[in-house]
Scaffold this motif. Structure first.
Motif, PDB file in Angstrom:
ATOM      1  N   LYS A   1       0.911  -1.101  -0.136  1.00  0.00           N
ATOM      2  CA  LYS A   1       0.106  -0.091  -0.007  1.00  0.00           C
ATOM      3  C   LYS A   1       0.907   1.211   0.024  1.00  0.00           C
ATOM      4  N   THR A   2       0.411   2.258  -0.929  1.00  0.00           N
ATOM      5  CA  THR A   2       1.460   3.385  -0.961  1.00  0.00           C
ATOM      6  C   THR A   2       0.928   4.292   0.320  1.00  0.00           C
ATOM      7  N   MET A   3       1.969   5.116   0.776  1.00  0.00           N
ATOM      8  CA  MET A   3       1.844   5.946   1.836  1.00  0.00           C
ATOM      9  C   MET A   3       1.055   7.209   1.501  1.00  0.00           C
ATOM     10  N   GLU A   4       0.772   7.504   0.340  1.00  0.00           N
ATOM     11  CA  GLU A   4      -0.141   8.564   0.131  1.00  0.00           C
ATOM     12  C   GLU A   4      -0.942   8.033  -0.983  1.00  0.00           C
ATOM     13  N   GLU A   5      -2.147   8.755  -1.099  1.00  0.00           N
ATOM     14  CA  GLU A   5      -3.154   8.075  -1.910  1.00  0.00           C
ATOM     15  C   GLU A   5      -2.674   7.813  -3.424  1.00  0.00           C
ATOM     16  N   ASP A   6      -2.039   8.994  -3.947  1.00  0.00           N
ATOM     17  CA  ASP A   6      -1.610   8.612  -5.561  1.00  0.00           C
ATOM     18  C   ASP A   6      -0.209   8.013  -5.404  1.00  0.00           C
ATOM     19  N   ASP A   7      -0.524   6.800  -6.351  1.00  0.00           N
ATOM     20  CA  ASP A   7       0.685   5.937  -6.136  1.00  0.00           C
ATOM     21  C   ASP A   7       1.695   6.331  -7.152  1.00  0.00           C
ATOM     22  N   THR A   8       1.339   7.123  -8.017  1.00  0.00           N
ATOM     23  CA  THR A   8       2.432   7.590  -9.132  1.00  0.00           C
ATOM     24  C   THR A   8       3.354   8.692  -8.338  1.00  0.00           C
ATOM     25  N   ALA A   9       2.805   9.645  -7.588  1.00  0.00           N
ATOM     26  CA  ALA A   9       3.583  10.479  -6.698  1.00  0.00           C
ATOM     27  C   ALA A   9       4.514   9.685  -5.838  1.00  0.00           C
ATOM     28  N   PHE A  10       3.689   8.469  -5.106  1.00  0.00           N
ATOM     29  CA  PHE A  10       4.690   7.514  -4.301  1.00  0.00           C
ATOM     30  C   PHE A  10       5.866   7.211  -5.134  1.00  0.00           C
ATOM     31  N   VAL A  11       5.383   6.574  -6.228  1.00  0.00           N
ATOM     32  CA  VAL A  11       6.618   5.809  -7.114  1.00  0.00           C
ATOM     33  C   VAL A  11       7.775   7.119  -7.454  1.00  0.00           C
ATOM     34  N   ALA A  12       7.057   8.291  -7.491  1.00  0.00           N
ATOM     35  CA  ALA A  12       8.163   9.524  -7.955  1.00  0.00           C
ATOM     36  C   ALA A  12       9.039   9.723  -6.740  1.00  0.00           C
ATOM     37  N   ARG A  13       8.385   9.674  -5.323  1.00  0.00           N
ATOM     38  CA  ARG A  13       9.168   9.864  -4.295  1.00  0.00           C
ATOM     39  C   ARG A  13      10.206   8.889  -3.957  1.00  0.00           C
ATOM     40  N   ALA A  14       9.780   7.490  -4.424  1.00  0.00           N
ATOM     41  CA  ALA A  14      10.539   6.335  -4.224  1.00  0.00           C
ATOM     42  C   ALA A  14      11.951   6.447  -4.935  1.00  0.00           C
ATOM     43  N   LYS A  15      11.574   7.031  -6.252  1.00  0.00           N
ATOM     44  CA  LYS A  15      12.782   7.105  -6.966  1.00  0.00           C
ATOM     45  C   LYS A  15      13.870   8.121  -6.517  1.00  0.00           C
ATOM     46  N   GLU A  16      13.025   9.110  -5.604  1.00  0.00           N
ATOM     47  CA  GLU A  16      14.252   9.910  -5.114  1.00  0.00           C
ATOM     48  C   GLU A  16      15.418   9.137  -4.149  1.00  0.00           C
ATOM     49  N   TYR A  17      14.737   8.022  -3.688  1.00  0.00           N
ATOM     50  CA  TYR A  17      15.755   7.291  -2.872  1.00  0.00           C
ATOM     51  C   TYR A  17      16.195   5.886  -3.680  1.00  0.00           C
ATOM     52  N   ASN A  18      16.229   6.068  -4.911  1.00  0.00           N
ATOM     53  CA  ASN A  18      16.855   5.262  -5.908  1.00  0.00           C
ATOM     54  C   ASN A  18      15.943   4.153  -5.879  1.00  0.00           C
ATOM     55  N   LEU A  19      14.823   4.010  -5.495  1.00  0.00           N
ATOM     56  CA  LEU A  19      14.066   2.879  -5.549  1.00  0.00           C
ATOM     57  C   LEU A  19      13.032   2.746  -6.756  1.00  0.00           C
ATOM     58  N   LEU A  20      13.214   1.929  -7.598  1.00  0.00           N
ATOM     59  CA  LEU A  20      12.264   1.618  -8.994  1.00  0.00           C
ATOM     60  C   LEU A  20      11.287   0.588  -8.662  1.00  0.00           C
ATOM     61  N   VAL A  21      10.082   0.886  -8.318  1.00  0.00           N
ATOM     62  CA  VAL A  21       8.907   0.148  -8.454  1.00  0.00           C
ATOM     63  C   VAL A  21       7.862   0.538  -9.355  1.00  0.00           C
ATOM     64  N   VAL A  22       6.844  -0.284  -9.475  1.00  0.00           N
ATOM     65  CA  VAL A  22       5.731  -0.178 -10.554  1.00  0.00           C
ATOM     66  C   VAL A  22       4.692   0.465  -9.637  1.00  0.00           C
ATOM     67  N   PRO A  23       3.747   1.473 -10.371  1.00  0.00           N
ATOM     68  CA  PRO A  23       2.702   1.650  -9.461  1.00  0.00           C
ATOM     69  C   PRO A  23       1.327   0.888  -9.885  1.00  0.00           C
ATOM     70  N   GLY A  24       0.589   0.867  -8.807  1.00  0.00           N
ATOM     71  CA  GLY A  24      -0.546  -0.205  -8.876  1.00  0.00           C
ATOM     72  C   GLY A  24      -1.738   0.274 -10.054  1.00  0.00           C
ATOM     73  N   SER A  25      -1.551   1.480 -10.617  1.00  0.00           N
ATOM     74  CA  SER A  25      -2.222   2.179 -11.658  1.00  0.00           C
ATOM     75  C   SER A  25      -2.048   1.155 -12.843  1.00  0.00           C
ATOM     76  N   SER A  26      -0.867   0.788 -13.313  1.00  0.00           N
ATOM     77  CA  SER A  26      -0.635  -0.095 -14.227  1.00  0.00           C
ATOM     78  C   SER A  26      -1.113  -1.510 -14.050  1.00  0.00           C
ATOM     79  N   PHE A  27      -1.997  -1.900 -13.040  1.00  0.00           N
ATOM     80  CA  PHE A  27      -2.562  -3.260 -12.704  1.00  0.00           C
ATOM     81  C   PHE A  27      -4.097  -2.951 -12.388  1.00  0.00           C
ATOM     82  N   MET A  28      -4.510  -1.456 -12.840  1.00  0.00           N
ATOM     83  CA  MET A  28      -5.865  -1.232 -12.380  1.00  0.00           C
ATOM     84  C   MET A  28      -6.375  -1.351 -10.962  1.00  0.00           C
TER      85      MET A  28
END
Lengths: 394, 394
Positions: A336-363
């Protein structure tokens, strides 16, 4: 000048390419060992050595025109017999070679089934979250995707909503078990309930509803959990399988369909599937690899290696305060993302060099998928980044 | 229960199956050595030994997760570079890896191109006689096939009729050179004339007309004849290639598309083709075979063996009174039937244990195709049957 249908794909594709380019830039900037790529479902475990031995033995002993030549579009009869026998032994089924159609991976198999079954506007039901490519495969044949909502926290299919979404236009239902992206294994009682609903609706509407079981992760199950073999619960089941994960051969594009004698309109379905395999341009599954996998039916991938990764990530992320669905299969962690917008969470994760896939890609927004089919050392190195990412939300 | 579009294929398929069953019965009745099967385009020449050596070397030296893993959907960059360099050396072109897309054989490549380009009702022109599967590939994307009539006795495309059939809806033109089923090689002057027509029509209508060059038989040419490389004559050319014939690997499903920088809307076409390769379910061309063919780019099949067969059949059939188109490429002989109805002729040929394919299958009744990619001993044994068949018409 390209087809109108393709324009949206080209737009989407440029986003993916931009991400990929950014990943390369990150690696150049921070060093490849300091970028933690959890985005891809590419097996990290090597194929069993038996695969190499099988290929060498085939090249040594068999006639080259047999090994590399055309065969029946369905595949070599010997290969199909061997696979049927192996399934029968494992699952108590009674398939014969006539029930097996060798395919260019599971993706090829799904396209063959959908080409075989779908008239334009026919409906195909899938359970969110699901592999986003299903949308494209169904669109290839002008079918209409009907989505059953995500069902947290278990992510077992919501059978009541499923029933409400079946209509006279429902031609197929896709289930992916163990599930990409959640790692959840659908329970036997869920499967029974779904089968009962489909039987009832078939009678009510006088239609055939085909259950398509997409099973590339079948052999990746943990904690002794059993993955039900769906043909045993519902007659109208077609199974799509791939050796991409079980033998770590994703690049080879080798898999099969099981079309049991019991499916409605069997003779026409098997014949049309055979033709679809040909006219979609697959023609047949790659020949040498057909012969090779037939020699490796008793081989297993190193599930323990994935299990180690699973536990390491699950324990650490839980400790850091993430809400994680405990996976019992496949090699994905669904968080579960720590904010509602999973793409924003994915963007913040990238600031920590973590590459993950947003749930939106899986509906299924509000979650991310973490693929743990990676080097365990990378997981260890990444843990402080996951911790800092969690802290940044406190 | 199957898709309405698939019903006609199932019907057609049962005819083929009946023929196949009859062939088996004939072999059982008369002995396999007394049935002369000239129906299949399955290479009789073995793959060069370099293919086996390449596979073994790759398995020995490269990391298994690289050899069997996912790569870019377009294929390994090293493989695409090597193929581009090889083409540049042979044809004086200037392709780079960005112009090469590895495909699941030529059939896969053609489907990728058509998915990329065709909107429903777009027109695709082909020159009869042609490989019947083109009809199916175009129908996959709801395109409309437009046929230019056969042009005996040379069977070079009729350029005047071609021009008359180009409309504002013409999206693509397929040429197959050397030609299946005629064995004819389209001449440079024909190609130039066709290019001039397409250039003019593109300007007149303000459209892009893509020339799709289907070239699995490129390396099978006889009598020192040159097969023009079409990208050099017309900018909007996309080449589909396969190693099925040149390396005798039809079962492996390995080939590529060339999409030159010069084609209209290049960036979108290459990107959409890459996506099409993925979403049609190919995902990528088989990985080990990609690496293997890249090591065999200088290898050649034994053209001399096919040439021996060609001469033997051509000489004998001419002597027996058949009207034969002298083939300069591929491994097919195109023969006028001795009665108008080619299917009746095929049936009568079967009475002499000769299995050949009616021209109607190639949109050109009144002819049959004889595939001479067979054991030369079978050709020798079959000659008296061909002679008796001819005599039966006198």
């Amino acid at each position: 000048m390209i087809a109108k249908k393709m324009v949206k794909y080209v737009e989407g594709s440029s986003v993916t390419r931009a991400m990929f380019e950014e990943g390369k830039k990150m690696a150049a900037k921070y060093g490849a060992e300091n970028v933690y790529d959890f985005s891809l479902g590419n097996p990290s475990v090597e194929p069993p050595v038996a695969v190499k031995n099988a290929i060498c033995e085939i090249l040594e002993k068999e006639a080259p025109c047999y090994v590399h030549g055309y065969m029946n579009n369905s595949g070599y009869e010997t290969v199909r017999s061997a696979i049927a026998a192996s399934l029968n032994k494992r699952f108590g089924t009674s398939f014969g070679e006539q029930n097996i159609l060798m395919t260019v991976g599971a993706a090829g198999g799904l396209n063959v089934v959908l080409k075989t079954l779908l008239d334009p506007e026919d409906e195909v039901i899938a359970f969110a979250p699901y592999f986003g490519e299903y949308n494209n495969y169904v669109a290839n044949f002008d079918g209409k995707m009907v989505v059953v909502s995500p069902n947290p926290p278990t992510f077992q299919p919501d059978v009541a909503e499923f029933e409400s979404k079946i209509t006279p236009k429902t031609k197929a239902v896709i289930v992916n078990n163990p599930n990409n992206p959640t790692g959840v294994v659908y329970r036997e009682e869920t499967i029974r309930a779904m089968a009962e609903v489909m039987e009832r609706k078939q009678k009510e509407y006088g239609t055939a509803i085909y259950l398509i079981a997409d099973e590339p992760y079948r052999e990746l199950a943990y904690d002794g959990v059993t993955v039900p073999y769906l043909t045993k619960y519902y007659d109208n089941t077609i199974v799509g399988y791939s050796y991409s994960k079980s033998l770590s051969l994703p690049g080879e594009r080798i898999g099969y369909l099981v079309i049991p004698d019991e499916v409605d309109d069997f003779e026409n379905v098997i014949c049309a599937a055979n033709v679809a395999n040909r006219i979609l341009g697959f023609v047949n599954a790659p020949s040498l690899m057909q012969l090779a996998v037939a020699k490796c039916l008793e081989e297993q991938t190193d599930v323990a290696a994935y299990d180690t990764n699973r536990k390491m990530l699950l324990d650490a992320l839980t400790e850091y305060g993430y809400e994680v669905v405990k996976p019992e299969g496949a090699f994905y962690l669904w968080v579960k993302t720590m904010e509602e917008d999973d793409t924003a969470f994915v963007a913040r994760a990238k600031e920590y060099n973590l590459l993950v896939v947003p749930g939106s890609s899986f509906m299924c927004p509000g979650y991310v998928r973490i693929a743990y089919c990676v080097d365990p050392e990378m997981i260890k190195r990444s843990l402080p980044a996951f911790e800092k990412l969690a802290q940044s939300y406190q």
